[in-house]
Write a protein that holds these residues in place. Structure first.
Motif, PDB file in Angstrom:
ATOM      1  N   LEU A 147      34.860  29.963  33.125  1.00 55.00           N
ATOM      2  CA  LEU A 147      34.952  30.278  34.365  1.00 55.00           C
ATOM      3  C   LEU A 147      33.825  30.199  35.170  1.00 55.00           C
ATOM      4  CD1 LEU A 147      36.952  33.501  34.092  1.00 55.00           C
ATOM      5  CD2 LEU A 147      37.723  31.198  34.046  1.00 55.00           C
ATOM      6  N   ILE A 148      33.737  28.970  36.084  1.00 54.77           N
ATOM      7  CA  ILE A 148      32.565  28.548  36.908  1.00 54.77           C
ATOM      8  C   ILE A 148      32.857  29.300  38.287  1.00 54.77           C
ATOM      9  CG2 ILE A 148      31.055  26.814  37.981  1.00 54.77           C
ATOM     10  CD1 ILE A 148      30.830  27.085  34.913  1.00 54.77           C
ATOM     11  N   GLY A 149      31.883  29.995  39.034  1.00 50.70           N
ATOM     12  CA  GLY A 149      31.978  30.519  40.228  1.00 50.70           C
ATOM     13  C   GLY A 149      31.564  31.892  40.370  1.00 50.70           C
ATOM     14  N   ASP A 150      31.432  32.471  41.453  1.00 51.39           N
ATOM     15  CA  ASP A 150      30.888  33.914  41.549  1.00 51.39           C
ATOM     16  C   ASP A 150      31.994  34.420  42.576  1.00 51.39           C
ATOM     17  OD1 ASP A 150      29.382  36.027  41.012  1.00 51.39           O
ATOM     18  OD2 ASP A 150      27.407  35.453  41.878  1.00 51.39           O
ATOM     19  N   GLY A 151      31.663  35.968  42.587  1.00 49.28           N
ATOM     20  CA  GLY A 151      32.758  36.484  43.422  1.00 49.28           C
ATOM     21  C   GLY A 151      33.128  37.693  42.836  1.00 49.28           C
ATOM     22  N   PRO A 152      33.871  38.581  43.820  1.00 52.13           N
ATOM     23  CA  PRO A 152      34.276  39.895  43.243  1.00 52.13           C
ATOM     24  C   PRO A 152      35.176  40.036  41.882  1.00 52.13           C
ATOM     25  CG  PRO A 152      35.563  39.221  45.210  1.00 52.13           C
ATOM     26  CD  PRO A 152      34.595  38.321  44.822  1.00 52.13           C
ATOM     27  N   LEU A 153      35.936  38.793  41.439  1.00 53.55           N
ATOM     28  CA  LEU A 153      36.511  38.958  40.155  1.00 53.55           C
ATOM     29  C   LEU A 153      35.861  38.464  38.922  1.00 53.55           C
ATOM     30  CD1 LEU A 153      40.026  37.123  41.211  1.00 53.55           C
ATOM     31  CD2 LEU A 153      39.364  39.670  41.324  1.00 53.55           C
ATOM     32  N   ARG A 154      34.321  37.978  39.118  1.00 48.58           N
ATOM     33  CA  ARG A 154      33.799  37.761  37.895  1.00 48.58           C
ATOM     34  C   ARG A 154      33.719  38.823  37.167  1.00 48.58           C
ATOM     35  NH1 ARG A 154      27.517  35.741  38.140  1.00 48.58           N
ATOM     36  NH2 ARG A 154      27.181  35.060  35.952  1.00 48.58           N
ATOM     37  N   ALA A 155      33.133  40.121  37.484  1.00 52.08           N
ATOM     38  CA  ALA A 155      32.814  41.100  36.726  1.00 52.08           C
ATOM     39  C   ALA A 155      34.345  41.696  35.891  1.00 52.08           C
ATOM     40  CB  ALA A 155      32.254  42.253  37.461  1.00 52.08           C
ATOM     41  N   GLN A 156      35.469  41.463  36.850  1.00 48.74           N
ATOM     42  CA  GLN A 156      36.652  41.874  36.132  1.00 48.74           C
ATOM     43  C   GLN A 156      37.302  41.172  35.180  1.00 48.74           C
ATOM     44  OE1 GLN A 156      39.587  43.020  39.509  1.00 48.74           O
ATOM     45  NE2 GLN A 156      37.946  42.980  40.891  1.00 48.74           N
ATOM     46  N   CYS A 157      36.908  39.824  35.414  1.00 46.98           N
ATOM     47  CA  CYS A 157      37.452  38.796  34.367  1.00 46.98           C
ATOM     48  C   CYS A 157      36.527  39.288  32.805  1.00 46.98           C
ATOM     49  CB  CYS A 157      37.187  37.433  34.699  1.00 46.98           C
ATOM     50  SG  CYS A 157      38.241  36.864  36.083  1.00 46.98           S
ATOM     51  N   GLN A 158      35.232  39.538  33.124  1.00 42.84           N
ATOM     52  CA  GLN A 158      34.699  39.796  31.934  1.00 42.84           C
ATOM     53  C   GLN A 158      34.948  41.083  31.400  1.00 42.84           C
ATOM     54  OE1 GLN A 158      31.460  37.602  30.974  1.00 42.84           O
ATOM     55  NE2 GLN A 158      32.357  38.690  29.269  1.00 42.84           N
ATOM     56  N   ALA A 159      35.255  41.908  32.020  1.00 39.79           N
ATOM     57  CA  ALA A 159      35.651  43.249  31.484  1.00 39.79           C
ATOM     58  C   ALA A 159      36.944  42.975  30.722  1.00 39.79           C
ATOM     59  CB  ALA A 159      35.930  44.085  32.714  1.00 39.79           C
ATOM     60  N   LEU A 160      37.876  42.343  31.255  1.00 45.75           N
ATOM     61  CA  LEU A 160      39.295  42.127  30.640  1.00 45.75           C
ATOM     62  C   LEU A 160      38.895  41.516  29.314  1.00 45.75           C
ATOM     63  CD1 LEU A 160      41.717  40.800  33.141  1.00 45.75           C
ATOM     64  CD2 LEU A 160      41.827  42.738  31.644  1.00 45.75           C
ATOM     65  N   LEU A 161      38.119  40.458  29.199  1.00 52.92           N
ATOM     66  CA  LEU A 161      37.749  39.700  27.830  1.00 52.92           C
ATOM     67  C   LEU A 161      37.010  40.470  26.883  1.00 52.92           C
ATOM     68  CD1 LEU A 161      36.217  36.492  29.696  1.00 52.92           C
ATOM     69  CD2 LEU A 161      38.218  36.449  28.017  1.00 52.92           C
ATOM     70  N   ASP A 162      35.986  41.265  27.419  1.00 52.57           N
ATOM     71  CA  ASP A 162      35.230  42.321  26.436  1.00 52.57           C
ATOM     72  C   ASP A 162      36.332  43.402  26.080  1.00 52.57           C
ATOM     73  OD1 ASP A 162      32.991  40.820  27.007  1.00 52.57           O
ATOM     74  OD2 ASP A 162      32.375  42.485  28.612  1.00 52.57           O
ATOM     75  N   GLU A 163      37.358  43.792  26.828  1.00 51.30           N
ATOM     76  CA  GLU A 163      38.530  44.630  26.366  1.00 51.30           C
ATOM     77  C   GLU A 163      39.284  44.036  25.080  1.00 51.30           C
ATOM     78  OE1 GLU A 163      41.916  47.424  28.040  1.00 51.30           O
ATOM     79  OE2 GLU A 163      40.518  46.550  29.302  1.00 51.30           O
ATOM     80  N   ALA A 164      39.482  42.844  25.452  1.00 57.99           N
ATOM     81  CA  ALA A 164      40.422  42.103  24.149  1.00 57.99           C
ATOM     82  C   ALA A 164      39.403  41.634  23.297  1.00 57.99           C
ATOM     83  CB  ALA A 164      41.160  41.121  25.011  1.00 57.99           C
ATOM     84  N   ASP A 165      38.083  41.995  22.897  1.00 59.35           N
ATOM     85  CA  ASP A 165      37.429  41.488  22.203  1.00 59.35           C
ATOM     86  C   ASP A 165      37.184  39.852  22.254  1.00 59.35           C
ATOM     87  OD1 ASP A 165      35.261  41.855  20.046  1.00 59.35           O
ATOM     88  OD2 ASP A 165      36.930  41.800  18.675  1.00 59.35           O
ATOM     89  N   LEU A 166      37.272  39.461  23.329  1.00 58.79           N
ATOM     90  CA  LEU A 166      37.130  37.947  23.351  1.00 58.79           C
ATOM     91  C   LEU A 166      35.963  37.599  24.254  1.00 58.79           C
ATOM     92  CD1 LEU A 166      40.859  36.879  23.919  1.00 58.79           C
ATOM     93  CD2 LEU A 166      39.560  36.980  21.590  1.00 58.79           C
ATOM     94  N   GLY A 167      35.143  38.449  24.438  1.00 57.02           N
ATOM     95  CA  GLY A 167      33.786  38.022  25.388  1.00 57.02           C
ATOM     96  C   GLY A 167      33.150  36.908  24.830  1.00 57.02           C
ATOM     97  N   GLY A 168      33.090  36.891  23.613  1.00 59.63           N
ATOM     98  CA  GLY A 168      32.223  35.786  22.904  1.00 59.63           C
ATOM     99  C   GLY A 168      32.772  34.431  22.847  1.00 59.63           C
ATOM    100  N   LEU A 169      34.185  34.234  23.538  1.00 60.93           N
ATOM    101  CA  LEU A 169      34.760  33.180  23.324  1.00 60.93           C
ATOM    102  C   LEU A 169      34.914  32.705  24.828  1.00 60.93           C
ATOM    103  CD1 LEU A 169      38.029  33.645  21.097  1.00 60.93           C
ATOM    104  CD2 LEU A 169      35.513  33.329  20.578  1.00 60.93           C
TER     105      LEU A 169
END
Length: 397
Positions: A248-270
């Motif tokens: 996901l290339i880009g910056d803005g208010p959704l960046r942290a939210q997307c990272q949080a969703l991935l971390d919650e699903a244990d997919l942050g490393g992917l």
């Protein structure tokens, strides 16, 4: 501002080229702004001078301009209606004496009135896309605003059939005053012979299958949907976990939210969310599929750049996306805000590499035929020439 205007007056007096004044809300990273930069950089310098007015601010994005004769003005407008800005705009237009004022999108439409008052002979307004507050064009308040300013606009440019129908329908613009243009893409910058590692990226394109998107991470772009689709993809096809990766290339208010969703699903490393990048061609060369999950679009520059880079595209069927992506030929179209449909489309390409490759080749061929930078510049230059030749300054309807 006054000293800068004095310099501009002197320069204008010595330069007989007509001036096109491009007006937008903010001159920063974005598809609209990128289109303006491409137009200025590629239009023959002997035909028109150009200047940029940002109602709010001009950022370092101005460094993308390759011409040293382009002046940028930032008016630092606070949020809200800008009637109080009219005198400043009027003085600016009278000082610069542009042959054409070309505004973009609703946030800059208000400059058309002071441009008319300053007797700018040609006043063009472009509709490039919708924002999250008016995804379907049914916002009555926005329609009323556009109808109010309609008498002051010489000609409109719509970047998709959807936006053209909106102008000639609810807004009531006569069809003869609307041109539909599409953006162009620099096919020499956006191309690739083979998949290459993204500079600084953590993934190996030889071992991983990279799904990527590029754009400001704002609600209308809906990268949260793509993130949810990626999570669903791994859930439906666990065998893809070792190789499927999300970029996901880009910056803005959704960046942290997307990272949080991935971390919650244990997919942050992917996944990789590096923020904004200026080397988008290199990013495109490192992907295997391009995904665009937007809730609304005009004509997406990033879809064109992905197609030029030989990538299959999975995009939401909104705005002008279907004007670019030929269904089942150069990519797949899915409903907006539907992560399950996006996941299914991505899975189809992951399971059929030959189909993905064929779609990428078809997209590149379509760009070369219909969306070249030369064709785009010719369309704009032709319209500028025609409107100036016809002295398009009517105040009617």
């Amino acid at each position: 501002m006054s000293a800068g205007l004095s310099v501009q007056r002197a320069a204008a007096a010595a330069d007989e080229r007509p001036l096109v004044l491009h007006v937008m809300y903010r001159f920063d990273t974005g598809g609209l702004e990128n289109g303006v930069v491409n137009l200025i950089n590629h239009m023959p310098a002997d035909r028109y001078r150009h200047a940029i007015v940002a109602l709010t601010e001009v950022t370092d994005f101005r460094k993308r301009l390759q011409r040293d004769d382009v002046e940028c003005f930032a008016l630092n407008k606070p949020p809200g209606q800008g009637f109080w800005l009219y005198p400043q705009l009027y003085r600016l237009f009278r000082a610069l004496k542009p042959a054409i004022v070309h505004s973009r999108n609703l946030a800059a439409l208000e400059v058309q009135l002071p441009a008319w008052a300053a007797r700018v002979p040609v006043r063009i307004h472009g509709e490039h896309g919708r924002d999250v507050g008016d995804l379907d064009g049914r916002n009555r308040a926005y329609q009323r605003v556009r109808r109010f300013y309609k008498p002051f606009v010489s000609h409109y440019i719509a970047l998709s059939r959807d936006l053209g129908d909106y102008l000639t329908g609810p807004v009531g613009v006569p069809p003869a005053r609307v041109s539909q243009f599409v953006n162009g893409v620099d096919t020499s910058r956006f191309q690739r012979q083979q998949v290459e590692a993204i500079p600084g990226g953590p993934f190996d394109p030889a071992a991983h299958w990279l799904i990527g998107t590029v754009g400001r991470m704002a609600p209308v772009k809906d990268q949260l949907m793509l993130t949810r689709a990626f999570i669903a993809l791994i859930g439906q096809a666990p065998d893809l976990r070792p190789r499927a990766r999300l970029v996901l290339i880009g910056d803005g208010p959704l960046r942290a939210q997307c990272q949080a969703l991935l971390d919650e699903a244990d997919l942050g490393g992917l996944a990789w969310l590096p923020g904004e990048r200026t080397d988008v061609p290199a990013v495109m060369r490192g992907l295997h599929v391009f995904a665009l999950p937007s809730l609304a679009e005009g004509i997406s520059n990033t879809i064109l750049e992905a197609m030029a880079s030989g990538l299959p595209v999975v995009a939401t069927e909104v705005g002008g996306n279907a004007d670019l992506v030929t269904r089942d030929v150069s990519g797949l179209l899915v409903p907006a805000a539907d992560p399950e449909a996006m996941a299914a489309a991505l899975l189809r390409l992951a399971r059929d590499p030959a189909l993905a490759a064929a779609m990428g080749e078809a997209g590149r061929a379509r760009v070369e035929q219909d969306f070249s930078m030369r064709a785009m510049v010719a369309r704009y230059q032709g319209l500028y020439d025609t409107l100036r030749g016809h002295n398009a300054g009517s105040h009617k309807n």
